[in-house]
Design an enzyme around this catalytic site. Sequence first.
Site, PDB file in Angstrom:
ATOM      1  N   HIS A   1       6.866  -1.760   2.913  1.00 56.58           N
ATOM      2  CA  HIS A   1       6.671  -3.167   3.282  1.00 56.58           C
ATOM      3  C   HIS A   1       5.828  -3.855   2.241  1.00 56.58           C
ATOM      4  O   HIS A   1       4.969  -3.243   1.600  1.00 56.58           O
ATOM      5  CB  HIS A   1       6.052  -3.304   4.673  1.00 56.58           C
ATOM      6  CG  HIS A   1       4.777  -2.532   4.873  1.00 56.58           C
ATOM      7  ND1 HIS A   1       4.768  -1.183   5.125  1.00 56.58           N
ATOM      8  CD2 HIS A   1       3.485  -2.926   4.864  1.00 56.58           C
ATOM      9  CE1 HIS A   1       3.519  -0.777   5.270  1.00 56.58           C
ATOM     10  NE2 HIS A   1       2.709  -1.811   5.101  1.00 56.58           N
TER      11      HIS A   1
ATOM     12  N   ASN B   1       0.843  -1.189   0.000  1.00 57.44           N
ATOM     13  CA  ASN B   1       0.000   0.000   0.000  1.00 57.44           C
ATOM     14  C   ASN B   1       0.881   1.244   0.000  1.00 57.44           C
ATOM     15  O   ASN B   1       1.888   1.299   0.707  1.00 57.44           O
ATOM     16  CB  ASN B   1      -0.910  -0.001   1.239  1.00 57.44           C
ATOM     17  CG  ASN B   1      -1.940  -1.105   1.190  1.00 57.44           C
ATOM     18  OD1 ASN B   1      -2.556  -1.333   0.149  1.00 57.44           O
ATOM     19  ND2 ASN B   1      -2.134  -1.798   2.302  1.00 57.44           N
TER      20      ASN B   1
ATOM     21  N   GLY C   1      -4.516   3.139   1.876  1.00 57.94           N
ATOM     22  CA  GLY C   1      -4.673   2.640   3.240  1.00 57.94           C
ATOM     23  C   GLY C   1      -3.370   2.277   3.919  1.00 57.94           C
ATOM     24  O   GLY C   1      -3.369   1.483   4.861  1.00 57.94           O
TER      25      GLY C   1
HETATM   26  P1  5GP Z   1      -0.298  -1.161   5.835  1.00 59.17           P
HETATM   27  O1  5GP Z   1      -1.682  -0.900   6.366  1.00 59.17           O
HETATM   28  O2  5GP Z   1       0.604   0.024   6.106  1.00 59.17           O
HETATM   29  O3  5GP Z   1      -0.248  -1.627   4.418  1.00 59.17           O
HETATM   30  O4  5GP Z   1       0.258  -2.392   6.660  1.00 59.17           O
HETATM   31  C1  5GP Z   1       0.730  -2.271   7.969  1.00 59.17           C
HETATM   32  C2  5GP Z   1       0.588  -3.626   8.608  1.00 59.17           C
HETATM   33  O5  5GP Z   1       1.356  -3.629   9.785  1.00 59.17           O
HETATM   34  C3  5GP Z   1      -0.853  -3.980   9.016  1.00 59.17           C
HETATM   35  O6  5GP Z   1      -1.261  -5.167   8.333  1.00 59.17           O
HETATM   36  C4  5GP Z   1      -0.764  -4.162  10.529  1.00 59.17           C
HETATM   37  O7  5GP Z   1      -1.571  -5.223  11.007  1.00 59.17           O
HETATM   38  C5  5GP Z   1       0.714  -4.418  10.746  1.00 59.17           C
HETATM   39  N1  5GP Z   1       1.209  -3.985  12.039  1.00 59.17           N
HETATM   40  C6  5GP Z   1       0.945  -2.797  12.658  1.00 59.17           C
HETATM   41  N2  5GP Z   1       1.585  -2.727  13.833  1.00 59.17           N
HETATM   42  C7  5GP Z   1       2.276  -3.895  13.961  1.00 59.17           C
HETATM   43  C8  5GP Z   1       3.128  -4.418  14.989  1.00 59.17           C
HETATM   44  O8  5GP Z   1       3.399  -3.796  16.015  1.00 59.17           O
HETATM   45  N3  5GP Z   1       3.661  -5.657  14.778  1.00 59.17           N
HETATM   46  C9  5GP Z   1       3.368  -6.387  13.667  1.00 59.17           C
HETATM   47  N4  5GP Z   1       3.928  -7.598  13.564  1.00 59.17           N
HETATM   48  N5  5GP Z   1       2.577  -5.927  12.680  1.00 59.17           N
HETATM   49  C10 5GP Z   1       2.031  -4.698  12.831  1.00 59.17           C
END
Ligand code: 5GP
Length: 113
Positions: free
Chosen positions: A99, A86, A92
Amino acid sequence: MSDCLFCKIIAGDIPSAKVYEDELCYAFRDIAPQAPVHVLVVPKEHIPSCDGVDDGNDALVGHIFTVIPKIAAAEGLTNGYRVISNVGADAGQTVPHLHFHILGGRRMPDQMV
Ligand code: 5GP
Ligand code: ZN
């Protein structure tokens, strides 16, 4: 980046379930998995998103894409998987450190693309 969640995870300041690590990248299980296998692969260097990929770090991103199929194989994703990154608010993105989500282990419900 001292205030970046994923930089803190990479540094070991915040615990994570490590799946893979080498000198360039780190992979760990998502804290809120959206599939039986949900792994995040991040560069150790802080890059905010795909928008921050350029001629200076393209090899790093290429390396990550050699690691992704190794993780998928190790996780047993022989029937396919999805890779998502994303970028920004409309997509989002919630953590501003580049990542790649690896999602697998079930048929994906949404077929947006
Ligand atoms: P995004 O929404 O930015 O594409 O993905 C971020 C991801 O990071 C989400 O799927 C969320 O569940 C994950 N995430 C957020 N905080 C943490 C954390 O403290 N540890 C881990 N392992 N994943 C996290
Ligand atoms: Zn970071």
